[in-house]
Design a protein around this motif. Sequence first.
Motif, mmCIF file in Angstrom:
data_model
loop_
_atom_site.group_PDB
_atom_site.id
_atom_site.type_symbol
_atom_site.label_atom_id
_atom_site.label_comp_id
_atom_site.label_asym_id
_atom_site.label_seq_id
_atom_site.Cartn_x
_atom_site.Cartn_y
_atom_site.Cartn_z
ATOM 1 N N TYR A 59 0.838 -1.210 0.000
ATOM 2 C CA TYR A 59 0.000 0.000 0.000
ATOM 3 C C TYR A 59 0.870 1.256 0.000
ATOM 4 N N VAL A 60 1.842 1.296 0.909
ATOM 5 C CA VAL A 60 2.712 2.475 0.998
ATOM 6 C C VAL A 60 3.517 2.637 -0.282
ATOM 7 N N LYS A 61 4.042 1.544 -0.796
ATOM 8 C CA LYS A 61 4.877 1.599 -1.999
ATOM 9 C C LYS A 61 4.095 2.120 -3.204
ATOM 10 N N THR A 62 2.824 1.775 -3.308
ATOM 11 C CA THR A 62 2.031 2.163 -4.479
ATOM 12 C C THR A 62 1.181 3.423 -4.262
ATOM 13 N N ASN A 63 1.219 3.989 -3.054
ATOM 14 C CA ASN A 63 0.425 5.190 -2.777
ATOM 15 C C ASN A 63 1.230 6.371 -2.255
ATOM 16 N N PHE A 64 2.529 6.159 -2.018
ATOM 17 C CA PHE A 64 3.401 7.210 -1.515
ATOM 18 C C PHE A 64 4.605 7.345 -2.430
ATOM 19 N N ILE A 65 5.039 8.574 -2.646
ATOM 20 C CA ILE A 65 6.320 8.817 -3.310
ATOM 21 C C ILE A 65 7.403 8.745 -2.242
ATOM 22 N N LEU A 66 8.558 8.232 -2.596
ATOM 23 C CA LEU A 66 9.654 8.094 -1.645
ATOM 24 C C LEU A 66 9.905 9.401 -0.904
ATOM 25 N N GLY A 67 9.891 9.336 0.429
ATOM 26 C CA GLY A 67 10.086 10.521 1.254
ATOM 27 C C GLY A 67 8.801 11.222 1.653
ATOM 28 N N GLU A 68 7.672 10.811 1.068
ATOM 29 C CA GLU A 68 6.386 11.440 1.404
ATOM 30 C C GLU A 68 5.988 11.085 2.831
ATOM 31 N N GLU A 69 5.396 12.047 3.502
ATOM 32 C CA GLU A 69 5.058 11.885 4.921
ATOM 33 C C GLU A 69 3.624 12.291 5.187
ATOM 34 N N VAL A 70 2.934 11.513 6.021
ATOM 35 C CA VAL A 70 1.593 11.861 6.486
ATOM 36 C C VAL A 70 1.638 11.910 8.008
ATOM 37 N N GLU A 71 1.276 13.062 8.552
ATOM 38 C CA GLU A 71 1.303 13.214 10.015
ATOM 39 C C GLU A 71 -0.043 12.837 10.600
ATOM 40 N N ILE A 72 -0.027 11.852 11.495
ATOM 41 C CA ILE A 72 -1.249 11.457 12.210
ATOM 42 C C ILE A 72 -1.341 12.277 13.494
ATOM 43 N N PHE A 73 -0.281 12.268 14.285
ATOM 44 C CA PHE A 73 -0.062 13.174 15.408
ATOM 45 C C PHE A 73 1.351 13.728 15.232
ATOM 46 N N ASN A 74 1.735 14.730 16.028
ATOM 47 C CA ASN A 74 3.086 15.258 15.837
ATOM 48 C C ASN A 74 4.164 14.253 16.247
ATOM 49 N N TRP A 75 3.780 13.213 17.002
ATOM 50 C CA TRP A 75 4.726 12.176 17.409
ATOM 51 C C TRP A 75 4.503 10.854 16.663
ATOM 52 N N CYS A 76 3.575 10.832 15.723
ATOM 53 C CA CYS A 76 3.220 9.594 15.011
ATOM 54 C C CYS A 76 2.993 9.921 13.532
ATOM 55 N N LYS A 77 3.870 9.380 12.675
ATOM 56 C CA LYS A 77 3.810 9.710 11.253
ATOM 57 C C LYS A 77 3.983 8.461 10.395
ATOM 58 N N ILE A 78 3.452 8.532 9.193
ATOM 59 C CA ILE A 78 3.747 7.547 8.158
ATOM 60 C C ILE A 78 4.725 8.225 7.206
ATOM 61 N N LEU A 79 5.929 7.693 7.136
ATOM 62 C CA LEU A 79 6.988 8.277 6.312
ATOM 63 C C LEU A 79 7.594 7.162 5.462
ATOM 64 N N PHE A 80 7.449 7.265 4.159
ATOM 65 C CA PHE A 80 7.916 6.209 3.257
ATOM 66 C C PHE A 80 9.407 6.358 2.989
ATOM 67 N N VAL A 81 10.152 5.364 3.452
ATOM 68 C CA VAL A 81 11.583 5.272 3.140
ATOM 69 C C VAL A 81 11.880 3.848 2.679
ATOM 70 N N GLU A 82 12.989 3.698 1.984
ATOM 71 C CA GLU A 82 13.441 2.368 1.567
ATOM 72 C C GLU A 82 14.811 2.114 2.177
ATOM 73 N N ASN A 83 14.949 0.934 2.735
ATOM 74 C CA ASN A 83 16.158 0.558 3.449
ATOM 75 C C ASN A 83 16.929 -0.459 2.614
ATOM 76 N N GLU A 84 18.137 -0.102 2.216
ATOM 77 C CA GLU A 84 18.947 -1.007 1.394
ATOM 78 C C GLU A 84 19.745 -1.999 2.230
ATOM 79 N N GLY A 85 19.818 -1.769 3.522
ATOM 80 C CA GLY A 85 20.678 -2.620 4.339
ATOM 81 C C GLY A 85 19.984 -3.168 5.559
#
Length: 198
Positions: free
Chosen positions: A23-49
């Motif tokens: 869902y995140v991969k097909t609905n978010f651009i890399l680095g895109e962020e959605v803030e739910i609360f100021n301490w809780c966010k959905i942030l799309f990153v990709e981890n190579e390691g």
Amino acid sequence: MSLTRAYLLIFFILLLDQITKTYVKTNFILGEEVEIFNWCKILFVENEGMAWGTKIPGEYGKLFLTVFRIFAVGGIAYWLWDTVQQKSNSNYLIVAIALIFAGAFGNIVDSVFYGVIFDDSHSQLATIFTDQPYGTYFHGKVVDMFYFPIWHGFLPDWLPLWGGKEFTFFNAIFNIADIAISTGVGILIVFNKKAFKK
């Protein structure tokens, strides 16, 4: 706990993990962020390691890491099977191993297959089963999205080493698979005597 129930737990975690990642991969651009609360966010990153994006250097570093993970998951699978066969073992131990296995396997799926089934997420939404994949087998990037920056600010100057520097607690970005692994390890630590009651 029976092996069948352990498999059901593993299947549920894997399904939830892959649904959220896709869902995140097909609905978010890399680095895109959605803030739910100021301490809780959905942030799309990709981890190579590994954890916190740590990489094994060199041309074959990613391949080595993926192959190592596959062998490790094979060992965990045997550990789970052997633990269930020894009926005297605790359900705490079986659940913990199942969680660790599910989490490790979930991240392996990304590493092995995502490079050939998704296209690039830079400046665009990725599409699944594309004819222009961003990588090859065993060179996929793990999708992370949960970000809980509970506190962000500058540390007091009197602190040694880190004093006066900008700091975020908690700065890890993770996924369902990572939660499963951490929970499994947590059970082994917190309920150590019950897990290894023999």
